[in-house]
Motif scaffolding. Structure first.
Motif, PDB file in Angstrom:
ATOM      1  N   SER A 452      17.154 -19.158 -15.877  1.00 12.57           N
ATOM      2  CA  SER A 452      18.242 -18.340 -15.326  1.00 12.57           C
ATOM      3  C   SER A 452      19.557 -19.093 -15.404  1.00 12.57           C
ATOM      4  O   SER A 452      19.615 -20.302 -15.181  1.00 12.57           O
ATOM      5  N   LYS A 453      20.608 -18.381 -15.725  1.00 10.36           N
ATOM      6  CA  LYS A 453      21.941 -18.974 -15.802  1.00 10.36           C
ATOM      7  C   LYS A 453      22.622 -18.838 -14.448  1.00 10.36           C
ATOM      8  O   LYS A 453      22.920 -17.724 -13.984  1.00 10.36           O
ATOM      9  N   ASN A 454      22.831 -19.985 -13.825  1.00  5.51           N
ATOM     10  CA  ASN A 454      23.435 -19.996 -12.498  1.00  5.51           C
ATOM     11  C   ASN A 454      24.938 -20.229 -12.603  1.00  5.51           C
ATOM     12  O   ASN A 454      25.430 -20.851 -13.555  1.00  5.51           O
ATOM     13  N   THR A 455      25.621 -19.761 -11.621  1.00  7.08           N
ATOM     14  CA  THR A 455      27.054 -20.014 -11.541  1.00  7.08           C
ATOM     15  C   THR A 455      27.312 -21.431 -11.062  1.00  7.08           C
ATOM     16  O   THR A 455      26.386 -22.156 -10.655  1.00  7.08           O
ATOM     17  N   GLN A 458      26.234 -21.878  -7.447  1.00  6.71           N
ATOM     18  CA  GLN A 458      24.795 -21.992  -7.298  1.00  6.71           C
ATOM     19  C   GLN A 458      24.279 -23.338  -7.773  1.00  6.71           C
ATOM     20  O   GLN A 458      23.367 -23.924  -7.166  1.00  6.71           O
ATOM     21  N   LYS A 459      24.858 -23.860  -8.853  1.00 11.85           N
ATOM     22  CA  LYS A 459      24.444 -25.183  -9.333  1.00 11.85           C
ATOM     23  C   LYS A 459      24.773 -26.265  -8.312  1.00 11.85           C
ATOM     24  O   LYS A 459      23.955 -27.157  -8.053  1.00 11.85           O
ATOM     25  N   ARG A 462      22.251 -26.043  -5.496  1.00 11.51           N
ATOM     26  CA  ARG A 462      20.947 -26.587  -5.850  1.00 11.51           C
ATOM     27  C   ARG A 462      20.978 -28.113  -5.891  1.00 11.51           C
ATOM     28  O   ARG A 462      20.019 -28.768  -5.459  1.00 11.51           O
TER      29      ARG A 462
END
Length: 836
Positions: A452-455, A458-459, A462
């Motif tokens: 999934s490509k996170n913004t 979000q990165k 995490r």
């Protein structure tokens, strides 16, 4: 738009770069092999036949995909069909495999590809394999050349557009092929039939015709009695050999159980049980070597036991002390005697143990057995052989696990080639079907896995969660390690105080020794639960990544705990054994390791009981949910590595500790298998762990075995042995036993002075040890680099294959667009002319 295919064999034809709408790579390869065989036999006229055939096909318009897909049409129907194709020039045709609509001109180009001009009929295939069988027959025996046959009997591609549809031509080719298959050996015949791109029914028919003709010839030739007896003997011997192989295969340990576990839970849980099986064989090897060269000689020649030996009370099974202290189980029981085969003591009674300082003449002058030297060499050799086996297993596992196999390619192999048709029992069929089903689920999960490509937000979130989780886990590990350190120091001080006291209860003293193993086992049981909570908070997308992270955290905990314990045994107990009233500190360390190994097994059973069984009952009875716990691979594997490290650490002090480890692993296998089958469920997201076994062997080799080897080597080289027990008493170090033996050999045999120098420079000098270890590590490094280079080359080649496939798709699309532009411009000009 149609084009001729160049069949000039002197110049390789340029590939059209078009992707075939049908999957006929095997037939395409068969076409090239057929042309090469024709060229090798020197029949250049066959190539010109192909050119003429292709010219006729282009003139008659027989290169349409619709015509190729229906080779059974008659002559009149084919002519009418070509007229319909010509009348529908402005329309588009549909390719069922690509799912797109191509023009008739593009379809002509596609149909001119080699994969479209051959292989549509069985006649072409049978003719091709007739050629192959002829070639194999010429290799086996001298046969007339193909030029000696008439043109009608020679395999040719002439008239494929005519002859392949005729029944007589196909029957003749089939008869020729059956004749050639009959003259081949059984193995060559089987290979040839397997390679034919025919259906299973047609292959069975060809095989039946061949066997029938063979039987007919055999009955007509009337085989002599001796030859028939010879054949019967050969067949009976072969059947006996196959039955023996089947019996040996059935004797493999836990074969059915492992298949059942693999079929229900996948490769991840299976890797745990395979790793346990491997550890069992390692300990079996250690036990056999040590029992043969240390335990058995000392048990046959027992020393004089001290008076007032304690009786067996049952507590020894938990503590390992008491009655067991004066047995072959511990280091202190072994003496520094030279064992002879036949000696007598002063009273004339047979006595087989002679001390080093006495001068007793043996009746039979035979080679003595020096127990100190045997003890030292056996332990050293067993560790060296174990190291070689581990490194070999690790390198072999590296080569197998790092092969670049795309999931979709393995998926096709599993779907079409993984079934064993020799399996006929219902239970075996069920196990195999479950195994293949779970493997397909794992492969499909890997194929469908998408990152999934996170913004950016979000990165960052995490990263913060991962940092917090790792901080908490490392902090808890450090706190537990410090707690073990101070608690062991507290117990050591209590032992010093109790050794000074006059009155003490021996049973209470031995029971208090269980405190440190119980605390360490509690930490090893509870802290991984906190690690699982941290992993749940991190919410990893890939289950395999989550497993590897849990392995890393548990590894840090186990290594730290073992490091503190090794310091406790060598830095406190061995440094000043008299302060705690120990006469034989080696036996005390051996008893400690026995207690740690036993407590680890007990707490593993408690984990299976409370963590799996009771949780399943609570979920089913109280929560009313059919939810079972998932088998924790990381924790259970690290528990196995932790227990094996304890066994390697204790081999020097407890020679029978590998036997205890064998019993533990046997019981653990059956307990874990029953618990997994009853109380656990398969992972909700199946995943394939292709490198899990390699990771386990690597962890077993470097942190575990390397640490145990350093501990044992330091003890032999630097620690001072006890002066009143063990085979190395009255020596400064254990390595001096080897030095003393070399000096004695040099005195008795002056020719062996070279041996003394070799021992001085190679064994006593630590530089050689470090040099050998460095060379060993360099070899491992180069091997890993070679494997990594092979991986990169394979990945580049696979990427090139994928790019070529994309090129074919691109060229087809470009062809279609160019044709559309030309047709549009032609219609525009036509409309302008009509308007004028």
């Amino acid at each position: 738009m149609s084009r001729n295919v160049n069949f000039d064999l002197g110049h390789p034809p340029m590939e059209a770069g078009l992707e075939s709408p049908a999957d006929e790579e095997g037939v395409h390869d068969s076409f090239h092999q057929l042309l090469a065989e024709q060229f090798q036999t020197g029949d250049l006229g066959e190539a010109f036949e192909l050119q003429q055939l292709q010219g006729e096909l282009d003139e008659e318009g027989q290169d349409s995909v619709s015509h190729l897909s229906s080779p059974g049409l008659g002559r009149g129907e084919q002519r009418n069909h070509r007229r319909r194709v010509a009348n529908q020039d402005g329309e588009r045709e549909t390719d069922p495999s690509l799912g797109e609509r191509w023009s008739s001109a593009t379809m002509k180009i596609l149909s001119s590809m080699p994969s479209r001009t051959i292989g549509r009929t069985r006649g072409a295939i049978i003719s091709q394999y007739y050629n192959r069988t002829m070639r194999l027959r010429r290799r086996k025996q001298s046969r007339p050349s193909i030029r000696d046959f008439s043109n009608s009997a020679r395999p040719s591609i002439r008239g494929y557009g005519i002859e392949t549809d005729s029944t007589d031509g196909e029957v003749n080719k089939r008869e020729h092929l059956v004749n050639n298959l009959q003259n081949l050996s059984v193995s060559d015949r089987i290979k040839m039939l397997r390679a034919m791109p025919l259906s299973v029914a047609e292959k069975s028919e060809l095989r039946g015709l061949t066997l029938k003709k063979e039987r007919r010839n055999m009955t007509g030739n009337q085989i002599p009695c001796c030859s028939r007896l010879k054949y019967y003997v050969i067949i009976a011997a072969r059947q006996t050999w196959y039955c023996w192989l089947s019996f040996v295969h059935s004797l493999q340990l836990w074969q059915v159980a492992l298949k059942r576990v693999s079929g229900r839970f996948g490769s991840g849980v299976l890797s745990y049980f395979l790793f346990l099986k491997m550890l069992l064989f390692f300990n079996l090897f250690l036990f056999l070597v040590i029992a043969a060269f240390i335990v058995f000689p000392q048990a046959v020649h027992p020393p004089a036991l001290p008076h007032g030996r304690r009786s067996f009370t049952g507590l020894e099974l938990m503590t390992g002390a008491g009655y067991f202290s004066d047995t072959v189980m511990y280091y202190g029981y072994y003496h520094n005697y030279t064992l002879h085969l036949s000696c007598r003591n002063e009273s004339g009674e047979p006595y087989t143990s002679v001390s080093n300082g006495t001068n007793i003449d043996c009746i039979m002058n035979r080679m003595p057995y020096k127990m100190p030297l045997a003890y030292l060499l056996t332990i050293s050799t067993s560790f060296f052989v174990t190291c070689i086996i581990l490194v070999y297993s690790m390198s072999k596992s590296f080569g197998q696990s790092f092969r670049i196999d795309k999931s979709y390619s393995i998926l096709a192999i599993k779907a079409f080639c993984s079934w064993d048709f020799k399996v006929i029992k219902k239970s075996s069929v069920k196990l195999m079907s479950e195994n293949i089903c779970i493997q397909l689920k794992e492969l499909l999960a890997e194929v469908n896995q998408k990152s999934s490509k996170n913004t950016l937000r979000q990165k960052l979130w995490r990263v913060a969660v991962h940092f917090f989780s790792w901080t908490v886990c490392v902090a808890c590990t450090i706190a537990c390690v410090l707690a073990i350190y101070y608690f062991s120091e507290y117990l050591h001080q209590n032992l010093q105080q109790s050794s000074r006291s006059v009155s003490k209860d021996p049973l209470l003293y031995e029971a208090s020794l269980l405190a440190l193993p119980v605390v360490v086992s509690c930490i090893n049981l509870l802290l991984p639960i906190m690690f699982n909570l941290a992993a749940w908070m991190e919410d990893y997308e890939s289950p395999s990544v989550r497993t590897y992270v849990a392995i890393g955290r548990n590894l840090i905990l186990k290594v730290s705990v073992l490091g503190v314990l090794c310091y406790h045994w060598l830095g406190r107990v061995a440094a000043d054994p008299s302060s705690i009233g120990l006469k034989c500190w080696e036996s005390f360390v051996g008893q400690e390791l026995y207690r740690f190994l036993l407590m680890d097994f007990i707490f593993t059973l408690l984990n299976s009981l409370f963590g799996e069984f009771l949780w399943r009952l609570f979920s089913e009875k109280v929560l009313k949910k059919n939810r079972k716990p998932v088998f924790d691979i990381a924790k259970n594997v690290l528990d196995l590595i932790y227990g094996q490290t304890l066994a390697w650490l204790g081999v020097l002090f407890t020679p029978l500790l590998p036997a205890v480890q064998i019993l533990k692993l046997l019981l653990l296998f059956y307990v874990k298998k029953s618990s997994v089958m009853m109380n656990c469920q398969a992972p909700s997201r199946p995943y394939r762990v292709s490198q899990m076994t390699t990771t386990f062997i690597t962890l077993l080799c470097f942190p575990s075995f390397l640490g145990a080897s350093v501990f044992v080597t330091y003890t032999m080289w630097s620690a001072t042995p006890s002066s009143s027990c063990g085979p190395f008493r009255e020596l400064k170090t254990m390595f001096q036993a080897g030095k003393r033996w070399v000096e004695e050999m040099e005195k008795e045999h002056s020719n062996l002075s070279l041996l003394a120098r070799a021992h001085l420079y190679l064994v006593e000098n630590p530089l050689f040890l470090f040099l050998g270890a460095g060379i060993f590590l360099i070899v491992i490094y180069f091997h890993s680099q070679v494997v990594d280079g092979q991986r990169k080359i394979i990945s580049l080649l696979q990427e090139q294959i994928e790019n070529e496939g994309e090129d074919k798709k691109f060229l087809i699309t470009r062809l279609q667009s160019i044709h559309e532009q030309k047709r549009t411009s032609g219609r525009r000009l036509t409309s302008q002319d009509s308007a004028c």
